[in-house]
Scaffold this active site. Structure first.
Site, mmCIF file in Angstrom:
data_model
loop_
_atom_site.group_PDB
_atom_site.id
_atom_site.type_symbol
_atom_site.label_atom_id
_atom_site.label_comp_id
_atom_site.label_asym_id
_atom_site.label_seq_id
_atom_site.Cartn_x
_atom_site.Cartn_y
_atom_site.Cartn_z
ATOM 1 N N LYS A 11 6.196 -4.000 -4.579
ATOM 2 C CA LYS A 11 6.357 -5.101 -3.179
ATOM 3 C C LYS A 11 7.334 -4.397 -2.427
ATOM 4 C CE LYS A 11 2.145 -8.178 -3.536
ATOM 5 N NZ LYS A 11 2.155 -9.487 -3.458
ATOM 6 N N TYR A 51 -6.832 -6.151 0.646
ATOM 7 C CA TYR A 51 -6.427 -7.837 0.080
ATOM 8 C C TYR A 51 -8.219 -8.274 0.929
ATOM 9 C CZ TYR A 51 -2.029 -8.463 -2.292
ATOM 10 O OH TYR A 51 -0.777 -7.936 -2.913
ATOM 11 N N ASN A 114 6.908 -12.215 -2.924
ATOM 12 C CA ASN A 114 7.211 -12.029 -5.237
ATOM 13 C C ASN A 114 7.509 -10.554 -5.996
ATOM 14 O OD1 ASN A 114 4.070 -11.336 -4.234
ATOM 15 N ND2 ASN A 114 3.484 -13.118 -5.133
ATOM 16 N N HIS A 117 3.091 -6.939 -7.618
ATOM 17 C CA HIS A 117 0.824 -6.861 -7.491
ATOM 18 C C HIS A 117 0.098 -6.071 -9.020
ATOM 19 C CE1 HIS A 117 -3.244 -7.047 -7.174
ATOM 20 N NE2 HIS A 117 -3.145 -5.579 -7.614
ATOM 21 N N GLU A 128 -9.315 -1.210 -7.951
ATOM 22 C CA GLU A 128 -7.721 -1.086 -6.948
ATOM 23 C C GLU A 128 -7.367 0.891 -7.491
ATOM 24 O OE1 GLU A 128 -5.468 -4.018 -8.529
ATOM 25 O OE2 GLU A 128 -6.905 -6.070 -7.432
#
Ligand code: RTP
Ligand code: MG
Length: 143
Positions: A11, A51, A114, A117, A128
Site C-alpha cells: 500500500k 474495495y 496498514n 493487502h 482480485e
C-alpha cells in the site's frame, strides 16, 4: 497441500517508507513466488471497485482516499497454501493487534494505513488477480 495464487498489494504508506524490498524478501523466505507484478497509482474508480465489498462501511471513503494517495505495488504470489501463508505474513488488520514479526507489526502505523493487502480466500484471490492482471500477465515459474 495445494498450490494457490493470491493477490498482494504493498500500500502507499509502505511504498513511501521504501520497504518494498524488505516485504518482497519476506514473501520469498516464506516460499512464495512472485508470478506477476506492477507499480501503479490507483484511480478513485479502480480503488472503489477493488474495495466494493466495503462500500457501505464507515471507513470506505478514507480507505479509498488512502489507497489513491500514492503509488502501490500489486503482485500475484504463488505457492503452497499461498492465501493463508500470505495472511500469516501480513498479520492482523490492526497493526496494534498484529503478532510480532509480521509485516503489519513491523511497518504499519494504524488500521487505516496498514502497509499491505492480501486476498482473504481462494475465491477472492481469483477475482482480485483478474481485477489487476490479464491472463497473459501472470507468468509460469517452472524453473
Ligand atoms: P485488506 O483487505 O486491505 O487486506 O485488509 P483486511 O482483509 O485485513 O481487512 P478488511 O476487513 O478487508 O478491510 C479492508 C481495509 O479497510 C480498512 N479498515 N478500517 N477503521 C476500521 O474499522 C477499518 N476496518 C477495516 C483497513 O485498512 C483494511 O485493511
Ligand atoms: Mg480484506
Amino acid at each position: 497441500m495445494a498450490i494457490e495464487r493470491t493477490l498482494s498489494i504493498i500500500k502507499p504508506d509502505a511504498v513511501a517508507k521504501n520497504v518494498i524490498g524488505e516485504i518482497y524478501t519476506r514473501f520469498e523466505k516464506a516460499g512464495l513466488k512472485i508470478v506477476a507484478a506492477k507499480m501503479m497509482h490507483l484511480s478513485q474508480e479502480k480503488a472503489e471497485g477493488f474495495y466494493a465489498e466495503h462500500k457501505e462501511r464507515p471507513f470506505f471513503k478514507d480507505l479509498v482516499s488512502f489507497m489513491t494517495s500514492g503509488p502501490v505495488i500489486v503482485q500475484v504470489l504463488e505457492g503452497e497454501n499461498a492465501v493463508l501463508t500470505h495472511r500469516d505474513l501480513m498479520g492482523a488488520t490492526n497493526p496494534a493487534e498484529a503478532a510480532a514479526g509480521t509485516i503489519r507489526a513491523d511497518f504499519a502505523q494504524s488500521i487505516d494505513e496498514n502497509a499491505v493487502h492480501g486476498s482473504d480466500s481462494v475465491e477472492s484471490a481469483a477475482r482480485e488477480v483478474s481485477y489487476f492482471f490479464a491472463d497473459d500477465e501472470v507468468c509460469a515459474r517452472t524453473r
